[in-house]
Write an enzyme that holds these catalytic residues in place. Structure first.
Site, PDB file in Angstrom:
ATOM      1  N   HIS A  20      14.324 -82.954  23.881  1.00 54.54           N
ATOM      2  CA  HIS A  20      14.897 -81.792  24.567  1.00 54.54           C
ATOM      3  C   HIS A  20      13.819 -81.207  25.467  1.00 54.54           C
ATOM      4  CE1 HIS A  20      12.724 -79.888  21.256  1.00 54.54           C
ATOM      5  NE2 HIS A  20      12.639 -78.822  22.030  1.00 54.54           N
ATOM      6  N   GLU A  42       8.240 -80.744  28.254  1.00 51.71           N
ATOM      7  CA  GLU A  42       7.452 -79.553  27.906  1.00 51.71           C
ATOM      8  C   GLU A  42       5.965 -79.869  28.036  1.00 51.71           C
ATOM      9  OE1 GLU A  42       8.667 -78.605  23.922  1.00 51.71           O
ATOM     10  OE2 GLU A  42      10.757 -78.375  24.507  1.00 51.71           O
ATOM     11  N   HIS A  87       7.205 -83.886  21.637  1.00 50.30           N
ATOM     12  CA  HIS A  87       8.400 -84.753  21.671  1.00 50.30           C
ATOM     13  C   HIS A  87       8.770 -85.081  23.106  1.00 50.30           C
ATOM     14  CE1 HIS A  87      10.503 -81.173  23.013  1.00 50.30           C
ATOM     15  NE2 HIS A  87       9.793 -80.528  22.102  1.00 50.30           N
ATOM     16  N   ASP A 122       3.939 -78.067  18.264  1.00 49.79           N
ATOM     17  CA  ASP A 122       5.400 -78.136  18.218  1.00 49.79           C
ATOM     18  C   ASP A 122       5.796 -78.842  16.919  1.00 49.79           C
ATOM     19  OD1 ASP A 122       8.021 -77.826  19.015  1.00 49.79           O
ATOM     20  OD2 ASP A 122       7.756 -78.764  20.976  1.00 49.79           O
TER      21      ASP A 122
HETATM   22 ZN    ZN Z   1       9.416 -78.532  21.897  1.00 50.01          ZN
END
Ligand code: ZN
Length: 274
Positions: free
Chosen positions: A114, A134, A103, A8
């Protein structure tokens, strides 16, 4: 040993702002280089521990960020977005999972936090009633196939969550969040040394236990708008919990996970009117 790297971008060395991670924005080209270098540092460390095969899966935005010409030649990379398992496409058959540039989840003070979509679309996701990043969603997919997460790189929140959830995981904290757009960052050289060392420890570690919560698996997603929730009501078993939330439960995690990916894709079709 085969290492699978899901890469990511919000947790990459030095990234603090949307300008850094959105294609076409002013700092994006710079940070593609830093993303590629973070991935290479993880490969280098694992290779020093004897790992010989590396599959990198692009996992940010349109999933076309890594500079192929600068990628460590020992690795192959999955480029592009049309993948049923999204950030985890191709993980099957690997021995160890690395999350690079990860993250914190939506609603936290982590850098660019997010969950799959911008917080202007998705304000939160829960797995079996617990707030879910995630990373946690992806770790569960691999864990239930017996594959542990060995390494997580990102900010202090992403690393702290990993340490709390995945027994024996190594983390490389490349920055400390001050707020969602501000962080105290390591230099490129210091960050890469930290990632390389953590990857070396991770690939050298034996008997890591996979992250494998018990079934059934219940997902809940809260959207920023009621119209986003209304736009995803096409799946059998999916229920609208309230104006802005939908939920579903399945005995098989991969089925529930793919439904999440489908719901995310549909939610993007919502006309943008705040
Ligand atoms: Zn991400």
């Amino acid at each position: 040993m085969k290492i699978y790297i899901s890469a990511d971008m919000e947790g990459v060395t030095g990234v603090t702002h949307p300008q850094d991670v959105i294609p076409g924005r002013s700092q994006y080209e710079r940070f593609r280089g830093l993303l590629t270098a973070d991935v290479n540092a993880a490969i280098e460390g694992a290779a020093q521990a004897g790992a010989a095969e590396f599959l990198v899966n692009e996992a940010h935005d349109g999933m076309r960020n890594i500079l192929l010409e600068d990628l460590d030649p020992r690795a192959e990379v999955i480029v592009g977005q049309r993948k049923p398992l999204s950030m985890m496409q191709g993980f099957e058959g690997s021995d160890l999972i690395f999350f690079v540039g990860y993250h914190a989840r939506a609603g936290t003070e982590g850098v660019l936090s997010h969950t799959f979509e911008s917080p202007t679309v998705v304000t939160g996701a829960w797995l079996n009633g617990e707030p879910c990043s995630e990373a946690r969603m992806n770790a569960t997919l691999a864990g239930l196939k017996g594959i542990p997460v060995g390494l997580v790189t990102g900010d202090d929140l992403a690393c702290a969550e990993a340490e709390a959830l995945y027994a024996g995981v190594q983390t490389a904290r490349v920055k400390t969040a001050i707020d969602r757009y501000t962080a105290r960052c390591l230099s490129r050289q210091a960050a890469h040394e930290r990632i390389r060392e953590a990857a070396l420890r991770a690939a050298g570690k034996e008997n890591l236990s996979p992250y494998a919560p018990e079934p059934p698996y219940s997902f809940t997603i809260e959207f920023a708008t009621a119209s986003s929730a209304a736009s995803v009501l096409f799946f059998q078993g999916l229920e609208r919990v309230d104006d802005r939330s939908v939920s579903w439960t399945h005995e098989d995690y991969e089925t529930a996970f793919k439904m999440f990916i489908g719901v995310m894709r549909l939610s993007r079709s919502d006309p943008d009117y705040g």
